[in-house]
Design an enzyme around this catalytic site. Structure first.
Site, PDB file in Angstrom:
ATOM      1  N   ASP A   1       9.726  31.835  -4.678  1.00  0.00           N
ATOM      2  CA  ASP A   1       9.981  32.579  -5.916  1.00  0.00           C
ATOM      3  C   ASP A   1      11.305  32.148  -6.573  1.00  0.00           C
ATOM      4  O   ASP A   1      11.518  32.418  -7.752  1.00  0.00           O
ATOM      5  CB  ASP A   1      10.020  34.088  -5.629  1.00  0.00           C
ATOM      6  CG  ASP A   1      11.088  34.458  -4.611  1.00  0.00           C
ATOM      7  OD1 ASP A   1      11.314  33.656  -3.672  1.00  0.00           O
ATOM      8  OD2 ASP A   1      11.697  35.533  -4.733  1.00  0.00           O
TER       9      ASP A   1
ATOM     10  N   THR B   1      16.568  25.653   4.351  1.00  0.00           N
ATOM     11  CA  THR B   1      16.301  27.009   3.842  1.00  0.00           C
ATOM     12  C   THR B   1      17.559  27.873   3.705  1.00  0.00           C
ATOM     13  O   THR B   1      17.446  29.047   3.362  1.00  0.00           O
ATOM     14  CB  THR B   1      15.291  27.741   4.761  1.00  0.00           C
ATOM     15  OG1 THR B   1      15.759  27.692   6.108  1.00  0.00           O
ATOM     16  CG2 THR B   1      13.918  27.112   4.688  1.00  0.00           C
TER      17      THR B   1
ATOM     18  N   TYR C   1      19.068  25.487  -4.266  1.00  0.00           N
ATOM     19  CA  TYR C   1      17.858  25.650  -3.429  1.00  0.00           C
ATOM     20  C   TYR C   1      16.615  25.697  -4.319  1.00  0.00           C
ATOM     21  O   TYR C   1      15.642  24.966  -4.083  1.00  0.00           O
ATOM     22  CB  TYR C   1      17.984  26.921  -2.597  1.00  0.00           C
ATOM     23  CG  TYR C   1      16.723  27.298  -1.830  1.00  0.00           C
ATOM     24  CD1 TYR C   1      16.320  26.584  -0.707  1.00  0.00           C
ATOM     25  CD2 TYR C   1      15.935  28.384  -2.237  1.00  0.00           C
ATOM     26  CE1 TYR C   1      15.171  26.930  -0.007  1.00  0.00           C
ATOM     27  CE2 TYR C   1      14.787  28.744  -1.540  1.00  0.00           C
ATOM     28  CZ  TYR C   1      14.402  28.006  -0.430  1.00  0.00           C
ATOM     29  OH  TYR C   1      13.260  28.361   0.263  1.00  0.00           O
TER      30      TYR C   1
ATOM     31  N   LYS D   1      13.577  22.987  -4.431  1.00  0.00           N
ATOM     32  CA  LYS D   1      12.196  23.360  -4.101  1.00  0.00           C
ATOM     33  C   LYS D   1      11.268  23.050  -5.287  1.00  0.00           C
ATOM     34  O   LYS D   1      10.111  22.693  -5.096  1.00  0.00           O
ATOM     35  CB  LYS D   1      12.120  24.844  -3.728  1.00  0.00           C
ATOM     36  CG  LYS D   1      12.814  25.213  -2.425  1.00  0.00           C
ATOM     37  CD  LYS D   1      12.162  24.623  -1.180  1.00  0.00           C
ATOM     38  CE  LYS D   1      10.810  25.224  -0.893  1.00  0.00           C
ATOM     39  NZ  LYS D   1      10.254  24.649   0.382  1.00  0.00           N
TER      40      LYS D   1
ATOM     41  N   ASP E   1      11.303  13.013  10.737  1.00  0.00           N
ATOM     42  CA  ASP E   1      12.375  13.405   9.813  1.00  0.00           C
ATOM     43  C   ASP E   1      11.841  13.167   8.412  1.00  0.00           C
ATOM     44  O   ASP E   1      11.657  12.017   8.006  1.00  0.00           O
ATOM     45  CB  ASP E   1      13.633  12.567  10.077  1.00  0.00           C
ATOM     46  CG  ASP E   1      14.737  12.888   9.075  1.00  0.00           C
ATOM     47  OD1 ASP E   1      14.534  13.764   8.192  1.00  0.00           O
ATOM     48  OD2 ASP E   1      15.808  12.251   9.159  1.00  0.00           O
TER      49      ASP E   1
ATOM     50  N   ALA F   1      12.032  22.506   5.726  1.00  0.00           N
ATOM     51  CA  ALA F   1      12.860  22.695   4.529  1.00  0.00           C
ATOM     52  C   ALA F   1      14.298  22.968   4.947  1.00  0.00           C
ATOM     53  O   ALA F   1      14.570  23.329   6.098  1.00  0.00           O
ATOM     54  CB  ALA F   1      12.327  23.877   3.712  1.00  0.00           C
TER      55      ALA F   1
ATOM     56  N   GLY G   1       9.816  26.298  13.025  1.00  0.00           N
ATOM     57  CA  GLY G   1      10.433  27.288  12.154  1.00  0.00           C
ATOM     58  C   GLY G   1       9.661  28.605  12.168  1.00  0.00           C
ATOM     59  O   GLY G   1       8.641  28.746  12.855  1.00  0.00           O
ATOM     60  N   MET G   2      10.147  29.546  11.378  1.00  0.00           N
ATOM     61  CA  MET G   2       9.598  30.910  11.387  1.00  0.00           C
ATOM     62  C   MET G   2       8.127  30.938  10.951  1.00  0.00           C
ATOM     63  O   MET G   2       7.279  31.510  11.632  1.00  0.00           O
ATOM     64  CB  MET G   2      10.464  31.764  10.441  1.00  0.00           C
ATOM     65  CG  MET G   2      10.269  33.232  10.573  1.00  0.00           C
ATOM     66  SD  MET G   2      11.650  34.130   9.844  1.00  0.00           S
ATOM     67  CE  MET G   2      11.572  33.674   8.118  1.00  0.00           C
ATOM     68  N   LEU G   3       7.801  30.300   9.841  1.00  0.00           N
ATOM     69  CA  LEU G   3       6.408  30.254   9.374  1.00  0.00           C
ATOM     70  C   LEU G   3       5.584  29.298  10.223  1.00  0.00           C
ATOM     71  O   LEU G   3       4.437  29.602  10.587  1.00  0.00           O
ATOM     72  CB  LEU G   3       6.365  29.815   7.901  1.00  0.00           C
ATOM     73  CG  LEU G   3       4.972  29.548   7.329  1.00  0.00           C
ATOM     74  CD1 LEU G   3       4.112  30.813   7.342  1.00  0.00           C
ATOM     75  CD2 LEU G   3       5.086  28.993   5.900  1.00  0.00           C
TER      76      LEU G   3
HETATM   77  N1  LIG Z   1      12.618  32.179   4.605  1.00  0.00           N
HETATM   78  C1  LIG Z   1      12.270  32.683   3.415  1.00  0.00           C
HETATM   79  O1  LIG Z   1      12.593  33.834   3.062  1.00  0.00           O
HETATM   80  C2  LIG Z   1      11.451  31.865   2.459  1.00  0.00           C
HETATM   81  C3  LIG Z   1      11.116  32.399   1.202  1.00  0.00           C
HETATM   82  C4  LIG Z   1      10.333  31.633   0.319  1.00  0.00           C
HETATM   83  C5  LIG Z   1       9.894  30.370   0.699  1.00  0.00           C
HETATM   84  N2  LIG Z   1      10.240  29.876   1.913  1.00  0.00           N
HETATM   85  C6  LIG Z   1       9.752  28.530   2.274  1.00  0.00           C
HETATM   86  O2  LIG Z   1       8.862  28.685   3.380  1.00  0.00           O
HETATM   87  C7  LIG Z   1       8.902  27.515   4.198  1.00  0.00           C
HETATM   88  C8  LIG Z   1       9.120  27.923   5.649  1.00  0.00           C
HETATM   89  O3  LIG Z   1      10.338  28.659   5.725  1.00  0.00           O
HETATM   90  P1  LIG Z   1      10.933  29.155   7.127  1.00  0.00           P
HETATM   91  O4  LIG Z   1      11.849  30.279   6.820  1.00  0.00           O
HETATM   92  O5  LIG Z   1       9.834  29.288   8.114  1.00  0.00           O
HETATM   93  O6  LIG Z   1      11.828  27.870   7.506  1.00  0.00           O
HETATM   94  P2  LIG Z   1      12.699  27.614   8.812  1.00  0.00           P
HETATM   95  O7  LIG Z   1      12.511  28.704   9.810  1.00  0.00           O
HETATM   96  O8  LIG Z   1      14.081  27.259   8.344  1.00  0.00           O
HETATM   97  O9  LIG Z   1      11.983  26.304   9.418  1.00  0.00           O
HETATM   98  C9  LIG Z   1      12.110  25.060   8.828  1.00  0.00           C
HETATM   99  C10 LIG Z   1      11.915  24.016   9.918  1.00  0.00           C
HETATM  100  O10 LIG Z   1      12.005  22.719   9.330  1.00  0.00           O
HETATM  101  C11 LIG Z   1      12.837  21.921  10.159  1.00  0.00           C
HETATM  102  N3  LIG Z   1      13.453  20.848   9.383  1.00  0.00           N
HETATM  103  C12 LIG Z   1      14.578  20.895   8.629  1.00  0.00           C
HETATM  104  N4  LIG Z   1      14.841  19.688   8.103  1.00  0.00           N
HETATM  105  C13 LIG Z   1      13.859  18.855   8.530  1.00  0.00           C
HETATM  106  C14 LIG Z   1      13.584  17.476   8.334  1.00  0.00           C
HETATM  107  N5  LIG Z   1      14.401  16.689   7.619  1.00  0.00           N
HETATM  108  N6  LIG Z   1      12.480  16.940   8.899  1.00  0.00           N
HETATM  109  C15 LIG Z   1      11.672  17.702   9.673  1.00  0.00           C
HETATM  110  N7  LIG Z   1      11.877  19.020   9.903  1.00  0.00           N
HETATM  111  C16 LIG Z   1      12.968  19.578   9.350  1.00  0.00           C
HETATM  112  C17 LIG Z   1      13.862  22.903  10.685  1.00  0.00           C
HETATM  113  O11 LIG Z   1      14.558  22.363  11.796  1.00  0.00           O
HETATM  114  P3  LIG Z   1      16.098  22.853  12.030  1.00  0.00           P
HETATM  115  O12 LIG Z   1      16.011  24.330  12.280  1.00  0.00           O
HETATM  116  O13 LIG Z   1      16.526  22.035  13.195  1.00  0.00           O
HETATM  117  O14 LIG Z   1      16.834  22.538  10.748  1.00  0.00           O
HETATM  118  C18 LIG Z   1      12.975  24.098  11.022  1.00  0.00           C
HETATM  119  O15 LIG Z   1      12.385  23.979  12.302  1.00  0.00           O
HETATM  120  C19 LIG Z   1       9.999  26.624   3.606  1.00  0.00           C
HETATM  121  O16 LIG Z   1       9.391  25.690   2.735  1.00  0.00           O
HETATM  122  C20 LIG Z   1      10.829  27.585   2.764  1.00  0.00           C
HETATM  123  O17 LIG Z   1      11.477  26.925   1.693  1.00  0.00           O
HETATM  124  C21 LIG Z   1      11.003  30.575   2.802  1.00  0.00           C
END
Ligand SMILES: NC(=O)c1ccc[n+]([C@@H]2O[C@H](COP(=O)([O-])OP(=O)(O)OC[C@H]3O[C@@H](n4cnc5c(N)ncnc54)[C@H](OP(=O)(O)O)[C@@H]3O)[C@@H](O)[C@H]2O)c1
Length: 279
Positions: free
Chosen positions: A98, A58, A121, A125, A32, A56, A9-11
């Site tokens: 947040d 997301t 969501y 969380k 999983d 997550a 994922g992005m982070l």
């Molecule tokens: N993006 C934001 O603006 C934001 C803001 C505040 C907090 N956050 C939190 O920051 C964290 C990282 O966010 P991000 O934007 O980097 O997330 P992301 O890019 O959506 O990456 C999440 C990764 O988790 C994988 N995943 C989903 N379901 C899964 C499962 N059941 N088992 C194992 N892996 C699984 C996804 O795979 P798939 O792509 O195949 O589903 C993806 O590779 C998350 O906890 C998010 O809630 C994000």
């Protein structure tokens, strides 16, 4: 070894890059988190000293129409990770949001403020935060408005739309701090290395509206796009969002010495890196 779950994922990808030899990444193909069997097997096989959970569901609006998946991934999945960490004596770092707040406070949220999520969501969380405590050794890092090289995000959406149109309308009544995933990854590593536990807020400093962020993206990219204001009510998305959800990050700085840069400086760095990656 520090295990990053959700490493594609992005982070996750920025964390893996910054951790270097200390890190090991896995994603949905290897684990999983909604399956206790999968989680216990992988964690007991790999025996990490710490697990950073970036996995997550997301899609904030998508969560509204799939409560069960939101709770399974963002809530129960964290419980399985926490129990596996507990059995191993490992630290669990849970990344949160947040969106667990309702945005009504009017000043930046501190770690002890009472949560009150407005969306599925946010609710899922928050369940994840509570489940992280199944591990006696846990760290919760709340962040917001993420963008980075490796995922769908607001900066990339604006740049794509700005290349096609010379006028866009963007909400101007939601306030927060746009946060570059590289700075968040630095903050998480600083928290681990400083031995911090409990809840921390981590976001780039200073704040703006989505509308102000869009204007800055175009200014810093040299694109001439007019950005008109609209309200959250007019946008009418399925999930409710907090209107003011700036996170107070002074506890992070006090306990680690890490001071997240102002969001506009981070945006400039990101755009430079993005340009060099594209060329
Ligand atoms: N993006 C934001 O603006 C934001 C803001 C505040 C907090 N956050 C939190 O920051 C964290 C990282 O966010 P991000 O934007 O980097 O997330 P992301 O890019 O959506 O990456 C999440 C990764 O988790 C994988 N995943 C989903 N379901 C899964 C499962 N059941 N088992 C194992 N892996 C699984 C996804 O795979 P798939 O792509 O195949 O589903 C993806 O590779 C998350 O906890 C998010 O809630 C994000």
């Amino acid at each position: 070894m520090i295990l990053v779950v959700g490493a594609n994922g992005m982070l996750g990808r920025d964390l893996i890059a910054l951790l270097g030899d200390r890190g090991h990444g896995i994603d949905i193909a290897d684990i999983d988190i909604t399956s206790p069997e999968s989680v216990f097997k992988v964690i007991s096989d790999l025996k990490p000293e710490a697990v950073i959970n970036c996995a997550a569901f997301t899609d904030v609006d998508g969560c509204e129409s799939d409560f069960e998946k939101a709770m399974a991934v963002n809530g129960e999945g964290v419980a399985y990770l926490a129990m596996a960490c507990r059995d191993l004596g490992a630290l669990l770092v849970q990344v949160s949001t947040d969106y667990i707040f309702d945005g009504g406070k009017g000043t930046p949220y501190i770690e002890d403020d009472a949560p009150c999520p407005l969306s599925v969501y946010g609710e899922s969380k928050l369940a994840g935060e509570m489940n992280a405590a199944f591990s006696p050794d846990y760290l919760i890092v709340r962040t917001q408005w993420l963008y980075g090289l490796y995922g769908k995000n607001f900066v990339e959406t604006m740049l794509r739309m700005g290349a096609e149109k010379d006028e866009l309308t963007v909400v101007d009544d939601q306030i927060g701090s746009p946060t570059w995933t590289v700075d968040l990854a630095r903050a998480i590593i600083a928290l681990i290395d400083s031995g911090c536990r409990g809840i921390y807020h981590a976001a780039n400093s200073e704040y703006c509206s989505w509308n102000g962020f869009a204007k800055a993206i175009f200014e810093e990219s040299g694109l001439s796009v007019a950005v008109k204001p609209m309200t959250t009510t007019e946008l009418n998305r399925p999930a409710r969002r907090p209107l003011y959800s700036t996170l107070e990050c002074s506890k992070l700085t006090a306990d680690t010495g890490f001071h997240p840069p102002p969001w506009r400086d981070a945006l400039r760095e990101y755009l430079k890196l993005r340009t060099s990656n594209l060329s």
